[in-house]
Design a protein around this motif. Structure first.
Motif, short mmCIF file in Angstrom:
data_model
loop_
_atom_site.label_atom_id
_atom_site.label_comp_id
_atom_site.label_asym_id
_atom_site.label_seq_id
_atom_site.Cartn_x
_atom_site.Cartn_y
_atom_site.Cartn_z
N PRO A 154 79.98 24.23 72.37
CA PRO A 154 81.23 24.51 71.66
C PRO A 154 81.03 24.83 70.18
O PRO A 154 81.76 25.64 69.62
N ALA A 155 80.03 24.21 69.56
CA ALA A 155 79.81 24.46 68.14
C ALA A 155 79.39 25.90 67.87
O ALA A 155 79.72 26.47 66.82
N GLY A 167 83.48 20.29 76.51
CA GLY A 167 83.44 21.75 76.41
C GLY A 167 82.06 22.34 76.55
O GLY A 167 81.89 23.56 76.47
N THR A 168 81.05 21.51 76.79
CA THR A 168 79.69 22.01 77.04
C THR A 168 79.60 22.51 78.48
O THR A 168 80.04 21.83 79.41
N LYS A 175 80.07 28.41 70.09
CA LYS A 175 81.12 29.26 70.70
C LYS A 175 80.55 30.48 71.43
O LYS A 175 81.17 31.53 71.50
N ARG A 176 79.36 30.33 71.96
CA ARG A 176 78.80 31.41 72.77
C ARG A 176 77.83 30.82 73.79
O ARG A 176 77.26 29.74 73.59
N THR A 227 85.73 30.03 78.38
CA THR A 227 85.79 29.17 77.19
C THR A 227 86.71 29.71 76.11
O THR A 227 87.12 28.97 75.21
N SER A 228 87.04 30.99 76.18
CA SER A 228 87.84 31.60 75.14
C SER A 228 89.32 31.61 75.47
O SER A 228 90.12 32.10 74.69
N TYR A 261 76.32 26.77 77.14
CA TYR A 261 77.41 27.05 76.21
C TYR A 261 77.66 25.80 75.39
O TYR A 261 78.01 24.74 75.94
N GLN A 286 81.68 32.60 79.51
CA GLN A 286 82.10 32.91 78.13
C GLN A 286 83.59 33.20 78.07
O GLN A 286 84.28 32.70 77.17
#
Length: 457
Positions: A264-265, A241-242, A267-268, A455-456, A262, A452
């Motif tokens: 994941p930890a 997820g990076t 989340k932005r 990822t959401s 970005y 962004q």
């Protein structure tokens, strides 16, 4: 760390002015010298003829072919060839002048297992006609101010007849790779006993410069994007997820690259000026610096660059076997070094460039000796020295040609860490999918807001 001598809001413009005033501009090649391109020199600046000994052939470019969907680059004729001979540790003295220091170090450390299998040399790499035509024109219109500020080049290699050490680096950085590409990049850290851990990354790249299908011709100049890059780490779970987003540009300092990360930890997505130079690439556990991606990339400002000249050397070449789907990752990973049965070495002419770390610029490496294939301008090997002058790492890139687009790249790339005995292998897709040059990528795919939102979901 340098002291701050001026207001930070003025630092960028003032630094650019100071650099322009204090650095030389390497002028265009004269018309008489440029006239050699396409005659005794190939359109990209290599010697068209073979060598006197007949061990390096003349340039005979390969025609473009059509690949079937899902087909990997291959060459059945080359793969059926028998080796000419094998270099072992006992013959290093005989062949030492034709080897990199990194290869000699591998022979020294692992005399019982390391070897280089040498095959007949072939010079078939080619590029699209438009790219070759523009490369010839660039010889008399492209200039380089200092090391990071090229101007005047359009579409092709900017410096087919190099006059400074930084010019081959620019040829490598903006080499032709199509318009868009999706790369399936599998990486492994190999321990001394041959055990390895895998990381999988998917990379999207959109090329603005060296784009023969573009509606407008993009000049290579400071501040202008010449490519955009987005990577997503798929596995392992701890780094999955990076995302890393890069707008790659010409120019000094921050002007030369805009980057975002970005995590994941968090989340932005956030700006990431550390995506540069000798900072470790995310997820590689320090085994690859950002400026070691694609053998070398990013700003040149931390080094001085010397064009040593051209010489004959044994280098990786036509590496379809080690890069192909019949070879598994476990076949590549062996104790101490890559399985020596898999690489193919040929005798070729290379440009040699020495890069020395500037005293006032921090970098892990005090010196780099870089070797550029004369026919493709790909960096195929780098000897990396620490600040005490000891050989710390050795990078080796294995070139193959994607003949459906007439682009040459290195698959895989290996970084040997002589301090730990481990090595890192990247740009593997043997057990994944071939690179996809048909993917359609939009400018908006490479914006921070887009990443962004992605990822959401």
């Amino acid at each position: 760390m340098r002291k701050q001598l001026w207001n930070s809001s003025l630092a960028g413009p003032l630094m650019a002015t100071l650099v322009a005033m204090s650095t030389p501009t390497f002028a265009k090649v004269g018309a008489d010298e440029a006239a050699k391109l396409g005659k005794e020199l190939t359109p990209v600046g290599a010697e068209k003829a073979g060598n006197k000994a007949g061990t390096i052939p003349a340039w005979t470019p390969q025609a473009q072919v059509t690949y079937k969907k899902g087909e990997y680059p291959s060459d059945a004729t080359l793969e059926a060839e028998k080796p000419l001979f094998t270099i072992t540790s006992a013959e290093v003295g005989k062949y030492g002048a034709l080897l990199t220091e990194g290869h000699k170090e591998l022979f020294k450390r692992y005399p019982q297992t390391y070897k280089m299998i040498v095959y007949p040399s072939h010079r078939n790499f080619n590029f699209p006609a438009k790219y070759l035509e523009e490369t010839v024109k660039n010889a008399t219109r492209a200039e380089l101010e200092g090391v990071d500020n090229p101007k005047g080049a359009l579409i092709g290699f900017p410096f087919p007849i190099p006059k400074s050490g930084a010019e081959p680096v620019w040829n490598h950085r903006v080499k032709f790779r199509g318009e868009n590409i999706r790369r399936y990049n599998n990486q492994m850290i190999v321990q001394q006993d041959g055990k390895f851990s895998l990381t999988k990354i998917v990379e999207d790249v959109k090329f603005y410069y060296a784009n023969i299908n573009g509606k407008t011709e993009i000049e290579l100049k400071p501040g202008a994007d010449f490519l955009r890059y987005l990577s997503e780490t798929i596995s392992p779970p701890r780094v999955a997820g990076t995302f890393i987003l890069v707008h790659e540009k010409a120019g000094f300092g921050p002007e030369g690259r805009s980057a975002w990360l970005y995590a994941p930890a968090l989340k932005r997505i956030r700006r990431a000026p550390a995506v540069c130079c000798d900072n470790p690439y995310e997820g590689t556990d320090g085994h690859q610096f950002y400026d070691q991606v694609d053998m070398y990339n990013g700003v040149l400002e931390r080094f001085t660059w010397k064009l040593v000249g051209k010489k004959e050397m044994y280098i990786p070449y036509n590496s379809y076997r080690i890069a192909g789907p019949k070879t598994k990752y476990a076949d590549i990973a062996k104790p101490n070094h890559v399985n020596p049965e898999l690489p193919r070495y040929e005798l070729h002419r290379v440009w040699v460039v020495e890069a020395d770390n500037k005293p006032d610029q921090r970098h892990t490496f005090k010196k780099r000796t870089m070797y550029f294939d004369e026919d493709s301008w790909n960096v195929v090997a780098i000897d990396d020295y620490d600040q005490q002058g000891k050989l710390l790492q050795f990078q080796e890139g294995h070139p193959i040609e994607y003949r459906d687009v007439l682009a040459v790249t290195t698959q895989p790339e290996v970084i040997y860490h002589f301090d730990s005995g481990r090595y890192f292998v990247t740009a593997m897709n043997n057990e994944d999918k071939p690179y996809d040059n048909s993917v359609v990528l939009k400018d908006s795919d490479f914006e921070a807001d887009t990443v962004q939102k992605r990822t959401s979901k």
